[in-house]
Scaffold this motif. Structure first.
Motif, mmCIF file in Angstrom:
data_model
loop_
_atom_site.group_PDB
_atom_site.id
_atom_site.type_symbol
_atom_site.label_atom_id
_atom_site.label_comp_id
_atom_site.label_asym_id
_atom_site.label_seq_id
_atom_site.Cartn_x
_atom_site.Cartn_y
_atom_site.Cartn_z
ATOM 1 N N UNK A 161 68.188 1.711 49.268
ATOM 2 C CA UNK A 161 67.943 0.505 50.080
ATOM 3 C C UNK A 161 66.630 -0.182 49.706
ATOM 4 N N UNK A 162 65.957 0.350 48.661
ATOM 5 C CA UNK A 162 64.681 -0.273 48.288
ATOM 6 C C UNK A 162 64.840 -1.249 47.120
ATOM 7 N N UNK A 180 76.370 4.994 54.781
ATOM 8 C CA UNK A 180 75.003 4.900 55.304
ATOM 9 C C UNK A 180 75.042 4.515 56.794
ATOM 10 N N UNK A 181 75.909 3.575 57.141
ATOM 11 C CA UNK A 181 76.087 3.190 58.551
ATOM 12 C C UNK A 181 76.549 4.402 59.365
ATOM 13 N N UNK A 187 73.729 6.862 59.828
ATOM 14 C CA UNK A 187 72.626 6.316 60.635
ATOM 15 C C UNK A 187 72.972 6.260 62.126
ATOM 16 N N UNK A 188 74.209 5.880 62.446
ATOM 17 C CA UNK A 188 74.536 5.609 63.845
ATOM 18 C C UNK A 188 75.205 6.788 64.566
ATOM 19 N N UNK A 206 73.769 -3.479 45.389
ATOM 20 C CA UNK A 206 75.229 -3.455 45.455
ATOM 21 C C UNK A 206 75.589 -3.126 46.888
ATOM 22 N N UNK A 207 76.788 -3.539 47.295
ATOM 23 C CA UNK A 207 77.189 -3.291 48.676
ATOM 24 C C UNK A 207 77.803 -1.894 48.829
ATOM 25 N N UNK A 210 77.171 1.451 51.398
ATOM 26 C CA UNK A 210 76.556 1.082 52.679
ATOM 27 C C UNK A 210 77.357 1.611 53.869
ATOM 28 N N UNK A 211 78.677 1.682 53.711
ATOM 29 C CA UNK A 211 79.525 2.132 54.811
ATOM 30 C C UNK A 211 79.145 3.526 55.291
ATOM 31 N N UNK A 230 84.002 1.428 62.510
ATOM 32 C CA UNK A 230 84.535 0.378 61.623
ATOM 33 C C UNK A 230 84.492 0.824 60.169
ATOM 34 N N UNK A 231 83.374 1.377 59.748
ATOM 35 C CA UNK A 231 83.240 1.763 58.335
ATOM 36 C C UNK A 231 84.262 2.839 57.969
ATOM 37 N N UNK A 262 80.014 0.366 64.784
ATOM 38 C CA UNK A 262 79.737 0.158 63.352
ATOM 39 C C UNK A 262 80.171 1.375 62.535
#
Lengths: 147, 101
Positions: free
Chosen positions: A100-101, A115-116, A119-120, A108-109, A112-113, A46-47, A43
């Motif tokens: 994210x709240x 953020x991924x 996070x990972x 909005x999207x 997010x990339x 990919x981002x 993930x």
């Protein structure tokens, strides 16, 4: 001393995403990254890859370079993946975290990339070197405690 | 990714298998667009065999949920596995999407 395990150069187009992910997963697994972390690793990759395809070359042709290392200080027991492009200087990690709240209508999207990616991964950084944007993603292997 | 479509009593169920990523999300968007053209239907997405969802997949879910809200229809996500749940939780999407057991 870093040990280069493997490299792969791909055209910066979405249809090459499966090649990038297969390469990253195979190298990570061989380096000892735990099976349960591989989906998250994909993930994050990919981002980063899609960001280059979409933004780095403004629709024109360009390359994405993937390079895997182990033995990287100060995380010698980690798998390191560097994703590079020759687009204009841009630090993907400078994008702020999304809220994210928020409720559905406000969501909005965008953002997010990254953020991924945060996070990972266990650690991530960016640098500009030799005309390249180099995003480094670090994943600890199974014999290293996180944190 | 594979999508299979089933008509239930009051909804259309799409069972989505494999990887919902930046490359395959177009396939799901196209399927949803073709359903929208036929009319306003409740939708069920069955994710039991979905292995992977990236932000591109989330974009499709968000757009579909917003459309459901504005058209007075319902979108349900069923059989969420742990991998997909982690992504929905970390992005706050579990709170804004309609997840059913």
């Amino acid at each position: 001393m870093d040990t280069v395990r493997s490299t792969m150069d791909l055209p910066a187009t979405l249809d090459h995403l499966p090649h990038a992910l297969a390469f990253a997963e195979k190298e990570a697994e061989a380096a000892g990254v735990m099976q349960k972390k591989l989906t998250g690793l994909s993930l994050a990759v990919e981002e980063a890859f899609v960001n280059i395809c979409t933004h780095a070359y403004k629709g024109g042709a360009g390359q994405v370079e993937l390079a895997c290392f182990t033995g990287f200080e100060p995380f010698p027991h980690s798998f390191v993946l560097e994703i590079s492009d020759y687009g204009p200087e841009f630090d993907l990690l400078s994008i702020p975290e999304p809220d994210t709240s928020l409720g559905i209508e406000e969501r909005e999207i965008g953002g997010l990339g990254v953020h991924f990616i945060r996070h990972f991964t266990d650690h991530t950084d960016w640098r500009r070197e030799n005309g390249k944007n180099i995003l480094r993603l670090i994943f600890h292997c199974k014999d290293v405690q996180r944190g | 990714m594979e999508i299979s479509k089933t008509q239930t009593a009051d909804a259309i169920k799409l069972t989505i298998s494999g990887r919902l990523d930046s490359l395959t999300c177009v396939q799901l968007s196209n399927e949803i667009d073709s359903i929208k053209k036929e009319g306003n239907f409740n939708l069920i997405f069955d994710f039991e065999t979905l292995e992977y969802i990236s932000s591109a997949g989330l974009r499709v879910l968000l757009t579909t949920q917003k459309h459901a809200n504005s058209s007075g229809t319902r979108l349900e996500l069923k059989n969420i596995n742990d991998t997909v749940k982690e992504v929905l939780d970390m992005t706050g999407f579990s709170r804004i999407l309609n997840i059913v057991k």
